[in-house]
Motif scaffolding. Structure first.
Motif, PDB file in Angstrom:
ATOM      1  N   VAL A  78     -41.653-120.032  58.408  1.00 40.54           N
ATOM      2  CA  VAL A  78     -41.141-121.093  57.535  1.00 40.54           C
ATOM      3  C   VAL A  78     -40.236-120.466  56.481  1.00 40.54           C
ATOM      4  O   VAL A  78     -40.631-119.519  55.786  1.00 40.54           O
ATOM      5  N   GLU A 106     -38.518-124.433  60.144  1.00 46.34           N
ATOM      6  CA  GLU A 106     -39.914-124.277  60.543  1.00 46.34           C
ATOM      7  C   GLU A 106     -39.950-124.008  62.048  1.00 46.34           C
ATOM      8  O   GLU A 106     -39.613-124.882  62.844  1.00 46.34           O
ATOM      9  N   ARG A 125     -38.190-121.419  53.072  1.00 50.71           N
ATOM     10  CA  ARG A 125     -38.199-122.453  52.025  1.00 50.71           C
ATOM     11  C   ARG A 125     -37.189-122.110  50.943  1.00 50.71           C
ATOM     12  O   ARG A 125     -37.094-120.959  50.507  1.00 50.71           O
ATOM     13  N   ARG A 126     -36.418-123.104  50.535  1.00 50.85           N
ATOM     14  CA  ARG A 126     -35.478-122.946  49.433  1.00 50.85           C
ATOM     15  C   ARG A 126     -35.612-124.124  48.492  1.00 50.85           C
ATOM     16  O   ARG A 126     -35.676-125.270  48.929  1.00 50.85           O
ATOM     17  N   LYS A 157     -38.188-126.653  49.238  1.00 52.74           N
ATOM     18  CA  LYS A 157     -38.075-127.457  50.451  1.00 52.74           C
ATOM     19  C   LYS A 157     -38.009-126.549  51.674  1.00 52.74           C
ATOM     20  O   LYS A 157     -37.289-125.548  51.673  1.00 52.74           O
ATOM     21  N   ASN A 158     -38.766-126.912  52.705  1.00 53.21           N
ATOM     22  CA  ASN A 158     -38.703-126.167  53.961  1.00 53.21           C
ATOM     23  C   ASN A 158     -37.400-126.499  54.675  1.00 53.21           C
ATOM     24  O   ASN A 158     -37.146-127.655  55.000  1.00 53.21           O
TER      25      ASN A 158
END
Length: 263
Positions: free
Chosen positions: A13, A23, A15-16, A19-20
């Motif tokens: 995953v 995935e 994430r930035r 927010k993912n």
């Protein structure tokens, strides 16, 4: 001992800003297996490639989310030795007047051209000329790279990516901005490399870029794997329409597929 897979992902995953954006539950790519990543803008294709090149790292997992040749802690140097990278955006970085040969040799140093103060070594020049000859641009070695056509310069960048002998070549939208002649020669080069045993990972919006040697197709949508299988199974009107969310029609000519909007 069996060779480890080039890349294995499990519960990876990225994430930035909370927010993912990508995935990947399970993914495995063997050496010698050619792959095309297909999907709309924002699907996660670039992030997927950055997982390969270790420009981004996934969220921490007790069981490693990414194995690079079986190694959960592969160094950037190991990745660069194994993977060559070509993208259409690299061409925008060529803003100096240098012989194409020096652009190619610069791949040994991770630069566009020779680093300041570095002398061109005869063995490196010979290696560069050999690769350029194989890609059909050997006669351009001494030309100013700024005078080359877009298609010629793109093949020079492919040669640059191959100078250190990588096992895997990542091509990110390699035909963007090319005319039909340029597309023909870049795709021809891709076929030659696949036939020589270089593993190809192609990122594209366009099925026309998927040369016959590439059979596996991974479709990305909204940061997840939408489908993963052979292009014969997935290159259908229904799958393409669902992937891009506009009415599309696929057609096949020989070993090549193409895509048109169904207005």
């Amino acid at each position: 001992m069996a060779q480890e897979a080039f890349l294995s992902l499990h519960d990876a995953v990225v994430r930035r800003a909370g927010k993912n954006i990508l995935e990947i539950e399970d993914f495995r790519l063997e050496f010698g297996q050619h792959l095309a990543l297909l999907g709309p803008n924002g699907a996660g294709k670039s992030t997927f490639i950055q997982l390969i090149t270790r420009e981004v790292l996934p969220l921490y997992r007790e069981d490693p989310a990414v194995l690079f040749m079986g190694n959960p802690r592969a160094t950037l140097a190991q990745v660069k030795q194994t993977v060559g990278m070509v993208s259409s955006t690299m061409q925008d970085q060529i803003t100096v007047h240098l012989p194409a040969l020096e652009i190619v040799v610069g791949g040994l140093y991770g630069t566009l051209g020779l680093p300041h103060g570095t002398q061109l070594q005869p063995a490196d020049a010979e290696r560069a000329r050999q690769i350029m000859e194989e890609l059909g641009v050997g006669d351009l070695a001494d030309r100013d790279v700024m005078t080359l056509s877009t298609g010629q310069a793109r093949r020079v960048l492919i040669a640059r990516a191959l100078i250190h002998g990588p096992k895997v070549l990542v091509l990110d939208e390699p035909c963007t901005g090319l005319d039909p002649a340029g597309m023909f020669h870049v795709r021809k080069s891709m076929r030659k490399l696949a036939q020589k045993g270089v593993t190809l990972v192609l990122v594209t919006h366009y099925p026309e870029d998927i040369v016959p040697e590439i059979d596996r197709l991974v479709m990305l949508k909204n940061g997840k794997v939408f489908a993963d299988g052979s292009k014969q199974e997935l290159m259908t009107d229904e799958a393409m329409t669902a992937l891009f969310e506009v009415p599309l029609q696929t057609s096949r000519t020989g070993e090549y597929f193409s895509l048109v909007s169904a207005y």
